[in-house]
Every structure is written in structure tokens, then in C-alpha cells.
Design an enzyme around this catalytic site. Structure first.
Site, PDB file in Angstrom:
ATOM      1  N   VAL A 139      -8.384   4.038 -22.253  1.00  0.00           N
ATOM      2  CA  VAL A 139      -8.950   2.871 -21.583  1.00  0.00           C
ATOM      3  C   VAL A 139      -7.948   2.355 -20.557  1.00  0.00           C
ATOM      4  O   VAL A 139      -6.862   1.917 -20.924  1.00  0.00           O
ATOM      5  CB  VAL A 139      -9.239   1.740 -22.598  1.00  0.00           C
ATOM      6  N   LEU A 147      -0.734   6.932  -9.048  1.00  0.00           N
ATOM      7  CA  LEU A 147      -1.703   6.095  -8.341  1.00  0.00           C
ATOM      8  C   LEU A 147      -3.115   6.416  -8.802  1.00  0.00           C
ATOM      9  O   LEU A 147      -3.459   7.569  -9.031  1.00  0.00           O
ATOM     10  CB  LEU A 147      -1.640   6.336  -6.832  1.00  0.00           C
ATOM     11  N   TYR A 157     -16.707  14.721 -14.393  1.00  0.00           N
ATOM     12  CA  TYR A 157     -15.261  14.663 -14.196  1.00  0.00           C
ATOM     13  C   TYR A 157     -14.694  15.957 -13.614  1.00  0.00           C
ATOM     14  O   TYR A 157     -14.559  16.105 -12.395  1.00  0.00           O
ATOM     15  CB  TYR A 157     -14.504  14.236 -15.481  1.00  0.00           C
ATOM     16  N   ASP A 200       0.826  -1.207   0.000  1.00  0.00           N
ATOM     17  CA  ASP A 200       0.000   0.000   0.000  1.00  0.00           C
ATOM     18  C   ASP A 200       0.869   1.270   0.000  1.00  0.00           C
ATOM     19  O   ASP A 200       1.441   1.633   1.026  1.00  0.00           O
ATOM     20  CB  ASP A 200      -0.914  -0.021   1.225  1.00  0.00           C
TER      21      ASP A 200
HETATM   22  P1  NAD Z   1      -4.470   2.404 -13.382  1.00  0.00           P
HETATM   23  O1  NAD Z   1      -5.628   1.901 -12.630  1.00  0.00           O
HETATM   24  O2  NAD Z   1      -4.126   1.733 -14.673  1.00  0.00           O
HETATM   25  O3  NAD Z   1      -3.137   2.384 -12.478  1.00  0.00           O
HETATM   26  C1  NAD Z   1      -3.179   2.607 -11.108  1.00  0.00           C
HETATM   27  C2  NAD Z   1      -1.885   2.157 -10.449  1.00  0.00           C
HETATM   28  O4  NAD Z   1      -1.955   2.496  -9.060  1.00  0.00           O
HETATM   29  C3  NAD Z   1      -1.620   0.647 -10.513  1.00  0.00           C
HETATM   30  O5  NAD Z   1      -0.240   0.427 -10.678  1.00  0.00           O
HETATM   31  C4  NAD Z   1      -2.033   0.177  -9.112  1.00  0.00           C
HETATM   32  O6  NAD Z   1      -1.385  -1.012  -8.670  1.00  0.00           O
HETATM   33  C5  NAD Z   1      -1.599   1.362  -8.298  1.00  0.00           C
HETATM   34  N1  NAD Z   1      -2.253   1.455  -6.989  1.00  0.00           N
HETATM   35  C6  NAD Z   1      -3.561   1.679  -6.708  1.00  0.00           C
HETATM   36  N2  NAD Z   1      -3.746   1.724  -5.376  1.00  0.00           N
HETATM   37  C7  NAD Z   1      -2.526   1.544  -4.795  1.00  0.00           C
HETATM   38  C8  NAD Z   1      -2.048   1.493  -3.456  1.00  0.00           C
HETATM   39  N3  NAD Z   1      -2.862   1.666  -2.411  1.00  0.00           N
HETATM   40  N4  NAD Z   1      -0.731   1.276  -3.263  1.00  0.00           N
HETATM   41  C9  NAD Z   1       0.126   1.099  -4.305  1.00  0.00           C
HETATM   42  N5  NAD Z   1      -0.269   1.151  -5.588  1.00  0.00           N
HETATM   43  C10 NAD Z   1      -1.580   1.359  -5.833  1.00  0.00           C
HETATM   44  O7  NAD Z   1      -4.749   3.959 -13.589  1.00  0.00           O
HETATM   45  P2  NAD Z   1      -4.322   5.041 -14.680  1.00  0.00           P
HETATM   46  O8  NAD Z   1      -5.513   5.319 -15.531  1.00  0.00           O
HETATM   47  O9  NAD Z   1      -3.017   4.723 -15.290  1.00  0.00           O
HETATM   48  O10 NAD Z   1      -4.182   6.311 -13.729  1.00  0.00           O
HETATM   49  C11 NAD Z   1      -2.957   6.837 -13.277  1.00  0.00           C
HETATM   50  C12 NAD Z   1      -3.094   8.349 -13.141  1.00  0.00           C
HETATM   51  O11 NAD Z   1      -3.357   8.905 -14.440  1.00  0.00           O
HETATM   52  C13 NAD Z   1      -4.266   8.789 -12.248  1.00  0.00           C
HETATM   53  O12 NAD Z   1      -3.889   9.940 -11.544  1.00  0.00           O
HETATM   54  C14 NAD Z   1      -5.337   9.146 -13.273  1.00  0.00           C
HETATM   55  O13 NAD Z   1      -6.286  10.066 -12.785  1.00  0.00           O
HETATM   56  C15 NAD Z   1      -4.482   9.765 -14.355  1.00  0.00           C
HETATM   57  N6  NAD Z   1      -5.113   9.891 -15.682  1.00  0.00           N
HETATM   58  C16 NAD Z   1      -5.821   8.872 -16.237  1.00  0.00           C
HETATM   59  C17 NAD Z   1      -6.433   9.046 -17.479  1.00  0.00           C
HETATM   60  C18 NAD Z   1      -7.220   7.941 -18.145  1.00  0.00           C
HETATM   61  O14 NAD Z   1      -7.968   8.225 -19.086  1.00  0.00           O
HETATM   62  N7  NAD Z   1      -7.063   6.714 -17.743  1.00  0.00           N
HETATM   63  C19 NAD Z   1      -6.290  10.267 -18.166  1.00  0.00           C
HETATM   64  C20 NAD Z   1      -5.529  11.273 -17.590  1.00  0.00           C
HETATM   65  C21 NAD Z   1      -4.946  11.072 -16.338  1.00  0.00           C
END
Ligand code: NAD
Ligand code: NA
Length: 399
Positions: A275, A139, A236, A111
Site C-alpha cells: 500500500v 520516483l 500491470y 521537480d
Molecule cells: P510513492 O508514491 O510512495 O513515492 C514516490 C516518491 O516520488 C515520493 O517521494 C514523491 O515525492 C516523489 N516524486 C514524485 N514525483 C516527483 C518529482 N517530479 N520530483 C521529485 N520527486 C517526485 O511510491 P512508491 O510506491 O514508493 O514507488 C516507488 C517506486 O517503487 C516506483 O518505481 C514503483 O513503481 C516501485 N514499486 C512500487 C510497488 C508498490 O506496490 N507500491 C511495488 C514494487 C515497486
């Protein structure tokens, strides 16, 4: 064992190790095809390194500029006939490829919000790398247990002020329908969402890394945000998650102060809608992404997480003249191609027209669906899913 996808709502309960390995290899090949990122990072900590933007950041650092990487994530390991999560297989695959290429790569599974994992990470940096010159904070989580108060915060995806009604799609069935989401009706949803997805934990990480002396002179740190089109503003950017993103973006000022004496700097990069496991959980957004993909693929400007992160590193964070292009609010923008006027005008027009009947014709719902399964190692080209999966994934360096 033969592994097939098993879904419940927007979650896939199974994951395929061979598909995950191939998907990671494909990302590595892409980064290599773009050539070396000159002046790139050398010793990198990625928090949230197992999936989505974090995994692609780690791959870009390692295979774009030969960086040593430490990845922190929260995944379920594969063990004794029990399947691991997609992020576990991704990380095992990444480490296998990194080690084969002679690159340092170790991971911590736990975590990231906790003091213990921060301490463990600092010990590992001290022991193996001495210092890091880039910290990626990626995260995405629905909950956070606060390390100082012990309070368990749960984030919500709600509009603020009034209910929000718009179109949404069930990407498994292809049914487009109206969804109405009730607004926040209490005093806790907004602060809880900020506690989970805002900037406090990023700040805690940087404070503790700095205090331990493991941040190098000139260190950079980057976290990821999203803005998107007006049609998703109520759910959002102007909703509960948007309040958390405002807080995350405001943390840049605090961190720049903190890093000043190291000549360090912090950034938020606004990324494209893609996605991932996190974005598939947001109502309305998957339908928007399906239309966005259709329009951007037709224009030749479509990118996935690896194309986004390679461009972030090569054209923003590590440019040859050292300059980092920022918007009027001080943010890096790699959502520039998503937000281009012509792209947004076409998506807005299609948004008004979209129905269940024309979904497969005017949107890229098939691309959305395929990418969703790709996240879990399924429907990856070249993998024979009728064959037994190689579940014997050895990862000695994941602690
Ligand atoms: P994701 O769900 O693919 O990745 C999340 C990561 O966080 C994973 O590696 C997971 O293991 C880790 N994680 C979650 N809880 C945890 C914890 N308690 N301890 C340790 N690790 C933990 O998500 P993503 O879409 O890649 O998002 C990453 C960032 O990018 C976020 O801030 C999100 O808001 C941002 N973002 C996403 C998008 C999109 O369209 N997906 C667009 C712009 C920005
Ligand atoms: Na991530």
C-alpha cells in the site's frame, strides 16, 4: 488545529504531522532492532525520498549504517496555517530524528525530472559530501516534463491489445465489483508512460552525477520495479506501466557500462506489492493486496516498505561476502516471499471466491484501509487525534 482525514477517491487531502513523526519513528526503531548493516552505504542520495520505498530506503541507510543522506522529493510544504503533504511531514520527521542522532540529512524539494533540481543536488553534494556511494531512484509520478524537449508526458494505466475485466474493490465502501479497462487506442499512451516511469530520467541523473565527479569509486545505484501475479498482468506487467518497467530494467545495462570505469554497478530490485500512494491508484491491485496481506500475515511472511528495504540492504545490496543474488534476468528479487508458490496458490483460490459479502472475512481489507490512512499519518497507534496537531514543523535544511 484538529486534523482529520479527508479523502477524495484514492487520494487523502489531509495529513497529520504527529502521526507522520510517529510512523517515521516506528520505521527507525525497526531498522535499529535489526542491527547494523555491515559494509553499508555511507553517503546516499535518495531520489523520491519522502514516502513509500524511497523514505524507507533513506531510513534504512541512515539508521542501519549511519549514512549521511540527501533526499529529493516533490511535496507541498506546511506554511502559515496551510497543511503540508504527508511526504513533507515525513521528511521533516526524518530530518528531526536524523539530526538528533548526529546524522547529516538535507533535502531538496522540487521537480526531480528537471535539470535545475539535478544541478542543485550536485551543488549540495559537492559542498557537503563530496561524493555519494549509493543513489536510490524511487520516483513514482503520473507526469514528467521532459527537461530537453519541454514536452509534458502523462502516464496511463491501461492494458494493451484487448480490454481487461476483473474484480476490484472500493476500499472505502468495501464494495467488490467488476471493472473493465479499455486498452490503449492511440500511438502516444505507451511512449508517454515509458517517458514518465521508464529509465531515461534515472539515466540522466547518473550521467549528470558522473560528469560532475560526485559519484564515488564503487558506487551503487538501485531503482525499483514490480512484476506481480498473472491475474494483474493485463493491467500491470503486460500493460502500459509494464512497458515502462521493461525500459527501466533495460537501463541497468546502459548504466553498468557508464559506471564501469568507477567500478560502479546498477541494479533493479523487484519489490513486493504494498500500500502506497502510487499503488492505491491502480485498479484491481488493492483487492489483490488485501488478499496477499491476509495470506502472508497468516504465514508470518508479511512485510511493509521498511522490512522490504532493510532486507534489500542487508541481504542483497550489502552482503558480508559482497555477493548480490540476482534472478535469470539480472534483477534483485525481494518480492520472493510474495511470489512463493504456496502464497500465490492461496491468493488465486481466494481471488475466485471474493465478493462484497465475504470481503472482511477472507481478505485483509481492514489492514489495507488502515495502512492507507497510516500513509497520511492517521490511525497511528499512540496518537490522540482529538488533540491539536503540532503544525509548527521546522525544517531548516529543506531547500
Ligand atoms: P510513492 O508514491 O510512495 O513515492 C514516490 C516518491 O516520488 C515520493 O517521494 C514523491 O515525492 C516523489 N516524486 C514524485 N514525483 C516527483 C518529482 N517530479 N520530483 C521529485 N520527486 C517526485 O511510491 P512508491 O510506491 O514508493 O514507488 C516507488 C517506486 O517503487 C516506483 O518505481 C514503483 O513503481 C516501485 N514499486 C512500487 C510497488 C508498490 O506496490 N507500491 C511495488 C514494487 C515497486
Ligand atoms: Na518512494
Amino acid at each position: 488545529m484538529i486534523i482529520q482525514p479527508r479523502t477524495r477517491g484514492f487520494i487523502c487531502l489531509t495529513a497529520h504531522p504527529d502521526g507522520a513523526l510517529q510512523a517515521v519513528k516506528n520505521q527507525i526503531e525497526y531498522v535499529k532492532s535489526k542491527g547494523e548493516i555491515k559494509n553499508g552505504p555511507k553517503k546516499v542520495l535518495v531520489i523520491g525520498a519522502s514516502t513509500g520505498f524511497g523514505l524507507s530506503s533513506r531510513i534504512t541507510a541512515a539508521f542501519g549504517s549511519d549514512a549521511a543522506t540527501i533526499g529529493v522529493f516533490f511535496e507541498k510544504p506546511a506554511s502559515e496555517g496551510k497543511m503540508g503533504t504527508a511526504g513533507w511531514y515525513n521528511s521533516a520527521a526524518f530530518e528531526k530524528e536524523a539530526h538528533a542522532a548526529g546524522l547529516y540529512a538535507k533535502s531538496i524539494n522540487g521537480d526531480a525530472f528537471s535539470d535545475e533540481v539535478k544541478k542543485e543536488t550536485i551543488e549540495l553534494i559537492k559542498k557537503d559530501l563530496g561524493q555519494v556511494d549509493l543513489v536510490v531512484y524511487s520516483l513514482a509520478s503520473p507526469r514528467r516534463t521532459h527537461p530537453k524537449t519541454g514536452v509534458a508526458h502523462a502516464s496511463v494505466l491501461k492494458p494493451i491489445g484487448q480490454p481487461y475485466t476483473n474484480k476490484t474493490v472500493d476500499f472505502h465502501t468495501g464494495v467488490v465489483s467488476d471493472v473493465t479497462i479499455a486498452p490503449v487506442e492511440n500511438d502516444v499512451d505507451i511512449p508517454n508512460t515509458i517517458a514518465v516511469m521508464g529509465g531515461e530520467d534515472w539515466k540522466f541523473w547518473i550521467e549528470e552525477l558522473k560528469a560532475a565527479g560526485v559519484l564515488a569509486e564503487g558506487v551503487k545505484t538501485v531503482a525499483y520495479s514490480y512484476i506481480g501475479p498473472e491475474l494483474t498482468f493485463p493491467i500491470y506487467r503486460n500493460g502500459t506501466i509494464g512497458q515502462a518497467k521493461n525500459d527501466l530494467e533495460a537501463t541497468v545495462t546502459v548504466l553498468n557500462d557508464l559506471l564501469k570505469d568507477l567500478n560502479g554497478v546498477s541494479y533493479v530490485s523487484v519489490n513486493k506489492a504494498l500500500v502506497t500512494q502510487s499503488s492505491s491508484a491502480i485498479p484491481v491491485v488493492p483487492l489483490y493486496i488485501s488478499l496477499l496481506y491476509k495470506v502472508m500475515k497468516a504465514k508470518g511472511t508479511h512485510e511493509g516498505t521498511i522490512e522490504q528495504m532493510q532486507r534489500l540492504f542487508a541481504d542483497r545490496l550489502y552482503t558480508e561476502n559482497g555477493e548480490v543474488a540476482l534472478d535469470e534476468a539480472g534483477r534483485i528479487r525481494v518480492d520472493d516471499w510474495e511470489m512463493a508458490d504456496d502464497v500465490q496458490a492461496e491468493v488465486a483460490k481466494l481471488w475466485n471466491e471474493i465478493t462484497t459479502e465475504n470481503l472482511s472475512e477472507i481478505s485483509d481489507i481492514e489492514g489495507y484501509r488502515k495502512e492507507f490512512f497510516n500513509l497520511f499519518g492517521f490511525e497511528i497507534d499512540g496518537i490522540d487525534y482529538e488533540k491539536d496537531a503540532n503544525e509548527n514543523v521546522q525544517v531548516t535544511s529543506i531547500e
